[in-house]
Design a protein around this motif. Structure first.
Motif, PDB file in Angstrom:
ATOM      1  N   LYS A  89       6.277 -13.820  -5.357  1.00  0.00           N
ATOM      2  CA  LYS A  89       5.322 -13.808  -4.247  1.00  0.00           C
ATOM      3  C   LYS A  89       3.882 -13.867  -4.764  1.00  0.00           C
ATOM      4  O   LYS A  89       3.012 -14.483  -4.135  1.00  0.00           O
ATOM      5  N   ARG A 130       2.660 -17.525  -5.541  1.00  0.00           N
ATOM      6  CA  ARG A 130       2.415 -18.462  -4.444  1.00  0.00           C
ATOM      7  C   ARG A 130       0.934 -18.452  -4.049  1.00  0.00           C
ATOM      8  O   ARG A 130       0.257 -17.446  -4.174  1.00  0.00           O
ATOM      9  N   ASP A 164      -0.694 -18.132  -1.291  1.00  0.00           N
ATOM     10  CA  ASP A 164      -0.595 -17.749   0.110  1.00  0.00           C
ATOM     11  C   ASP A 164      -0.910 -16.263   0.242  1.00  0.00           C
ATOM     12  O   ASP A 164      -0.229 -15.421  -0.348  1.00  0.00           O
ATOM     13  N   SER A 209       1.890 -13.911   1.321  1.00  0.00           N
ATOM     14  CA  SER A 209       2.857 -13.623   0.250  1.00  0.00           C
ATOM     15  C   SER A 209       2.340 -12.521  -0.663  1.00  0.00           C
ATOM     16  O   SER A 209       3.104 -11.656  -1.105  1.00  0.00           O
ATOM     17  N   ASP A 244       2.785  -9.309   1.132  1.00  0.00           N
ATOM     18  CA  ASP A 244       4.204  -8.920   1.069  1.00  0.00           C
ATOM     19  C   ASP A 244       4.535  -8.336  -0.307  1.00  0.00           C
ATOM     20  O   ASP A 244       5.281  -7.350  -0.413  1.00  0.00           O
TER      21      ASP A 244
END
Length: 811
Positions: free
Chosen positions: A17, A20, A22, A25, A28
């Motif tokens: 994660k 990435r 993002d 992510s 998270d």
């Protein structure tokens, strides 16, 4: 599955994660990490991963805290210390970052990238000689480097020539990379990275080490990215001497780049009937006082005022002055540079391009156009606008187009769609044909339409050289400006492909940067302050240039600032590009006599007030307050400052001799709107001002105490690594704000009320008093202000009207 297997699986998920691109992510990953920390809170891998996540989430202090904790258990982890250095740089802790990088070098002595960063940081903190040594080591170890492209996807390979030695290296604090902006443009960074392999070669050591060229990987075309004829003359001549060894098509021949200097362009176009390159006199290797140098140049070269004076090698309007009155003009920032080392100056004839427009009555507008000549064809890329300011760059452009959005929505759009129609008849083609004669393949030009009577309708060329930058990577892809820049970069790709004699493909160009207003930009609704002139600020504490919102404040073009800097906290180069900002080093306010400046180990405690004896100081300050030197310093009495016609905002810190300054400034402060005076509640120096003393003076001179601002507290807890956020409860100092008392306030003019309201709103977030001040003369304007600051959700009928954005001021 064992407990260890479960943890490894969780760690793999977190790492995935993190990798990435993002934000959700990363968030998270942080949630998963917090779950893992419940069972092993001090695990070094978890601390390291937390540091990585917090860094990606733009929380450098939290990232640094976690990484430092991990470092005690992983003292031999190169990557960990690299990340620590990165967070220090993002927080401005350059010396701490340097220490972390030197640990990296102990762990991996062959890391050239680390040496690059060490060189850049040494430049950053002023250790120039050491920086140059590290830079040369790095260049000799790695005189060239290549992008990592897939061989299968590579369409062409380009050799990019650069110079490492033409100027000081900087550092990109966001990306933690070295910056060689001086002397180069950014074209190679905008090329299709998926299909073009770039090998960058530093040309500086090639003559001494010719084997470098033999070791280069294969390439199809050479791009001379050394673009500044003024700064890079030595490097360009080096390129010229080895061109025959490169044996491939060359874009931007070095002699053509050298010919694109100011004087070269003037000689080439001085007799052109419709294009004007201002007469430019180059004064090389000069030192002394700028005024004397310019006076001599005017006599020797038959120059006339007004005149543009600028220091060579600086872009974006830095160190550029319009001189109308030679005797009264302030050359202090140029004089500071000349005192450090000789400089090259240019004296350039000023031509008027400002105009009055019916849609901006009473406001002088200065449009400046930019285009790129690429392989013989001219492409429009942007228009910048100044409002009452001839020196047009981004700091002037942003507030102008906020105030008059039609300049972008219509004026610039029309330029993109048909530059021939926007300019005087035939001017665009004349410009294109004339620029071809320079002989440079990729060239930028900044120009305007003259409005002075003797040359009305002609184009004035401010600059024409390959050093200009295309800002494709900084633009919102949904804007016409992005599309215009895209077309220019696409044309540059076509040029490279044609010279390499390969077929074109569908280029993958930079996606730009979508506009995402910051929280500060989203909060205030549009409001037009409607006051005239700039608010005059005397800052005896370098408070304003060190404030995190300094650039935002000066972008309003609403302040005229004089900042005294006896401790040399501000680098002149950092504020050289700011209009109406006067930096006064090695002096401060006082009684007009010479004083003693006590330089202490902690520069934040240096002052003209002597530190208290160690037994009267907290233990944590004993060493910081140690006096290293006693230096004589000049002081200025407020009432004796010549040319100070008004003063709106006075700033004194808790280390100022406040009462002495006030007593020697009663006349200058008679109409002042705001006093911001630092007061000490837990003294660290002798004769520090107290709230009672300054309040007594203020009450006798038409001021009333309003509030305390920015209180500073000291902690009683011990300094320990395991205490991350120690509570601090002892009040040490605060800024006392004084405003005009009721009698004076009721006598303030409408313009004074608006100025004071603007300062209170902008600098302190004070809305209630700002409202009262506006309502004193204009209740409708005050109602607009309440709506703009969110206190009234529904506009009153009949009061809804178009207004200007943000903190704009009618100047």
């Amino acid at each position: 599955m064992t407990k260890q297997d479960t943890m490894e699986h969780l760690l793999d998920d977190i790492r995935d994660k993190i990798s990435r691109n993002d934000k959700s992510s990363w968030e998270d990953a942080l949630a998963l990490l917090e779950e893992a920390e419940k069972s092993t809170p001090d695990d070094p891998e978890l601390l390291y991963l937390r540091g990585c996540i917090e860094s990606k989430l733009e929380h450098p202090q939290k990232a640094l805290n976690a990484l430092l904790q991990a470092s005690y258990q992983r003292a031999d982890d190169f990557t960990l210390f690299h990340y620590i250095a990165k967070q220090h740089v993002r927080l401005g802790h350059d010396k701490a970052a340097l220490s972390a990088l030197k640990r990296c070098l102990q762990l991996n002595p062959k890391s050239t990238k680390t040496k690059h960063l060490i060189a850049a940081l040494n430049f950053q903190i002023g250790r120039t000689d050491e920086a140059k040594q590290w830079r040369r080591k790095a260049v000799l170890e790695a005189p060239f480097y290549s992008s990592r492209n897939s061989e299968e996807r590579t369409k062409i390979s380009i050799l990019v020539l650069q110079t490492a030695y033409a100027g000081n290296w900087g550092i990109n604090r966001k990306d933690f990379l070295i910056s060689l902006a001086q002397g180069h443009n950014n074209l190679h960074s905008l090329l299709d990275a998926e299909h073009i392999k770039c090998t960058t070669l530093y040309i500086d050591e090639v003559i001494k080490h010719p084997e470098i060229i033999r070791k280069l990987p294969s390439y199809d075309v050479v791009y001379n990215g050394i673009t500044d004829a003024e700064r890079c003359e030595v490097a360009l001549n080096l390129v010229d001497s080895v061109t025959h060894k490169l044996d491939k098509p060359l874009i931007n021949p070095p002699q053509a780049v050298l010919g694109a200097s100011r004087e070269g362009n003037y000689q080439r176009l001085q007799d052109h009937p419709t294009l004007i390159v201002p007469k430019s006199i180059k004064l090389a290797n000069v030192s002394g006082l700028c005024r004397d140098i310019i006076k001599k140049a005017i006599q020797e070269h038959d120059l006339k005022l007004p005149l543009i004076v600028r220091v060579a090698g600086y872009q974006n309007g830095k160190l550029m002055h319009k001189v109308e009155d030679l005797e009264q003009h302030d050359f202090s920032n140029i004089d500071e540079l000349l005192a450090e080392e000789p400089q090259t100056l240019y004296c350039i004839r000023y031509h008027e391009s400002g105009l009055d427009h019916e849609r901006a009555p009473g406001n002088r507008l200065y449009p400046k156009y930019r285009a790129f000549l690429i392989d013989g064809k001219l492409y429009p890329v942007h228009v910048r606008f100044g409002h009452g300011d001839w020196n047009v760059h981004m700091p002037e452009h942003k507030p102008t187009v906020k105030r008059f959005p039609w300049l972008i929505d219509e004026w610039e759009r029309d330029f993109f769609e048909s530059p021939e129609a926007m300019l005087p008849e035939g001017a665009w083609r004349e410009l294109e044909e004339s620029l071809k004669g320079i002989g440079v393949d990729y060239l930028g030009v900044d120009f305007a339409i003259l409005t002075e009577s003797e040359n009305a309708g002609k184009l004035v060329i401010f600059e024409a050289n390959p050093a200009m930058r295309n800002f494709l990577d900084q633009m919102d892809p949904d804007t016409p400006a992005y599309k215009a820049s895209y077309r220019a970069i696409q044309a540059a790709h076509d040029m490279f492909v044609s010279r390499a004699n390969v077929s074109p493909w569908e280029y993958v160009l930079h996606e730009g940067q979508r506009s995402e207003p910051s929280a500060d930009e989203e909060a205030p609704l549009p409001f037009d302050w409607q006051f005239t002139g700039r608010a005059v600020v005397l800052d005896n504490a370098t408070y304003i240039p060190r404030h995190p919102r300094f650039r935002q404040w000066v972008d309003t073009q609403a302040l005229a600032i004089v900042s005294f800097d006896p401790a040399g906290r501000i680098k002149p180069k950092d504020v050289a590009d700011i209009e109406e900002f006067q930096h006064v080093p090695h002096a401060l306010l006082g009684n007009g006599n010479q004083a003693t400046f006590y330089q202490t180990l902690n520069e934040g405690l240096s002052a003209t007030l002597p530190p208290l004896p160690p037994q009267q100081l907290p233990d944590s300050l004993n060493d910081d307050a140690r006096v290293l030197a006693r230096v004589p310093v000049n002081t200025l009495a407020l009432d004796s400052i010549e040319g100070l016609k008004s003063l709106d905002w006075l700033i004194l810190d808790e280390l100022s001799e406040a009462v002495t300054i006030l007593e020697n400034g009663a006349r200058a402060l008679a109409d002042t709107l705001l006093l911001q005076i630092g007061v000490a509640f837990t003294p660290t120096h002798e004769r520090q001002p107290s709230l009672a003393e300054v309040s007594h003076w203020a009450s006798r001179h038409g001021f009333t105490f309003y509030r305390l601002n920015q209180p500073h507290h000291r902690t009683m807890l011990p300094e320990r690594q395991d205490i991350e956020a120690p509570q601090a409860t002892q009040l040490v100092s605060a800024d006392a704000l004084f405003v005009p008392d009721p009698t004076r306030r009721n006598a303030l003019s409408a313009n004074q009320c608006k100025r004071l309201a603007f300062i209170l709103d902008m600098a302190f977030g004070i809305h209630d008093l700002s409202y009262r001040l506006l309502a004193q003369h204009d209740e409708e304007l005050a109602e607009d202000y309440l709506r703009a600051r969110g206190y009234i959700s529904t506009p009153q009928e009949g009061h809804e009207k178009e207004s200007n954005a943000g903190l704009e001021v009618a100047l």
